[in-house]
Write a protein that holds these residues in place. Structure first.
Motif, PDB file in Angstrom:
ATOM      1  N   PRO A 154       0.833  -1.205   0.000  1.00  0.00           N
ATOM      2  CA  PRO A 154       0.000   0.000   0.000  1.00  0.00           C
ATOM      3  C   PRO A 154       0.867   1.254   0.000  1.00  0.00           C
ATOM      4  O   PRO A 154       1.898   1.306   0.683  1.00  0.00           O
ATOM      5  CB  PRO A 154      -0.807  -0.123   1.296  1.00  0.00           C
ATOM      6  CG  PRO A 154      -0.825  -1.584   1.583  1.00  0.00           C
ATOM      7  CD  PRO A 154       0.492  -2.118   1.101  1.00  0.00           C
ATOM      8  N   SER A 157      -6.229  -0.730  -6.225  1.00  0.00           N
ATOM      9  CA  SER A 157      -5.709  -2.098  -6.139  1.00  0.00           C
ATOM     10  C   SER A 157      -5.788  -2.761  -7.502  1.00  0.00           C
ATOM     11  O   SER A 157      -6.759  -2.566  -8.248  1.00  0.00           O
ATOM     12  CB  SER A 157      -6.501  -2.912  -5.118  1.00  0.00           C
ATOM     13  OG  SER A 157      -6.405  -2.330  -3.836  1.00  0.00           O
ATOM     14  N   HIS A 193      -0.723  -2.405  -6.207  1.00  0.00           N
ATOM     15  CA  HIS A 193      -1.349  -1.089  -6.220  1.00  0.00           C
ATOM     16  C   HIS A 193      -0.779  -0.259  -7.370  1.00  0.00           C
ATOM     17  O   HIS A 193       0.432  -0.227  -7.584  1.00  0.00           O
ATOM     18  CB  HIS A 193      -1.104  -0.362  -4.891  1.00  0.00           C
ATOM     19  CG  HIS A 193      -1.635  -1.106  -3.702  1.00  0.00           C
ATOM     20  ND1 HIS A 193      -2.900  -0.908  -3.196  1.00  0.00           N
ATOM     21  CD2 HIS A 193      -1.062  -2.077  -2.932  1.00  0.00           C
ATOM     22  CE1 HIS A 193      -3.090  -1.709  -2.165  1.00  0.00           C
ATOM     23  NE2 HIS A 193      -1.989  -2.429  -1.983  1.00  0.00           N
TER      24      HIS A 193
END
Length: 278
Positions: A226, A237, A242
């Motif tokens: 993240p 996502s 990501h």
């Protein structure tokens, strides 16, 4: 080429679509007009073409007010709409009827575009598929050498090889006295073609930048973990990782993803505005 001053428009008085929009578009560029469905892309290009009239403000195109619909103006603009009607005649007959209206129509270039799209002049327009009709209209519009060619969702109905042909043909037809405006929601089809980029949202032009400025200000990366909040503008996502849009700072330049840029602008308008104002 195009100057829009304090433009307002609405299909009803209770809910205006545009409010006091300002935009200046010099010649020599392939402008990309992006926005969500219902953002007003088709409405704006119809006003530029003189098919709809502003409720306030004004539009000037190549020195003309589009709403006046003077023949001198109409010779310098060609619109390939998403929905259109073509007569049940052969291509060569259509050209014979309509090309004299455009003083710089180039028959040789027209035939070259037809050949590129695997069309022939003896084909009947009504017998063509939707995608073939798009190719014919694009070929005719490019051959007019008009100062402004407007394409509304031009890749709808085109297969993957045809989309590649479309990008090549359009890129080779631009010159310093001519402008193209491409309105689309299929942003992936337009990567490496449109520049500058215009994004409409909630009745306003929320983004108007060229590729160089975007690459200078933003990075587009894929990462496993993240993202940190520092410098973050947008993330989503994707397959266990990501995809991230961040303020560039001292990082190396990255490949510009038009789809990610659009999502970042629409979801984080204030952050984007602050970055590009500095």
């Amino acid at each position: 080429m195009i100057q829009i001053d304090q433009l307002s428009f609405g299909y009803s008085k209770q809910k205006p679509l545009f409010e006091q929009v300002n935009l200046v578009l010099p010649p020599g560029n392939i402008y990309g007009l992006l926005g969500k469905n219902g953002a007003g892309k088709s409405t704006l290009i119809k006003m530029i073409a003189g098919l709809l009239y502003p409720t306030q403000g004004q539009i000037e195109v190549a020195g003309f007010q589009p709403k006046d619909r003077y023949p001198e103006f109409l010779r310098e603009i060609y619109l390939v709409a998403e929905e259109f009607y073509l007569p049940s005649i052969r291509i060569d007959r259509f050209v014979k009827m309509y090309s004299p209206f455009y003083p710089r129509f180039d028959q040789e270039r027209f035939e070259g575009y037809l050949s590129e799209f695997q069309l022939t002049q003896d084909q009947k327009l009504s017998a063509l598929s939707y995608g073939q009709k798009k190719k014919f209209l694009l070929s005719f519009g490019l051959a007019t050498d008009c100062k402004l060619l407007i394409l509304d969702e031009p890749t709808n109905g085109l297969d993957i090889p045809s989309k590649s042909q479309f990008r090549k043909v359009v890129a080779n037809a631009i010159h310093e006295e001519r402008s193209f405006m491409i309105s689309t929601h299929q942003v992936r089809d337009m990567e490496n073609l449109i520049d500058p980029i215009i994004i409409l949202d909630e009745g306003q032009v929320v983004f108007f930048q060229d590729y160089a400025s975007v690459s200078d200000k933003l990075t587009f990366t894929r990462q496993a973990n993240p993202p940190e909040e520092k410098g973050l503008i947008y993330s989503e996502s994707n397959f266990g990782g990501h995809i991230v849009v961040k303020e560039r700072g001292s990082e190396e330049e990255t490949h510009l993803s038009l789809e990610l840029l659009f999502n970042a602008v629409v979801s984080s308008k204030e952050k984007i505005r602050d970055i590009f104002q500095n």
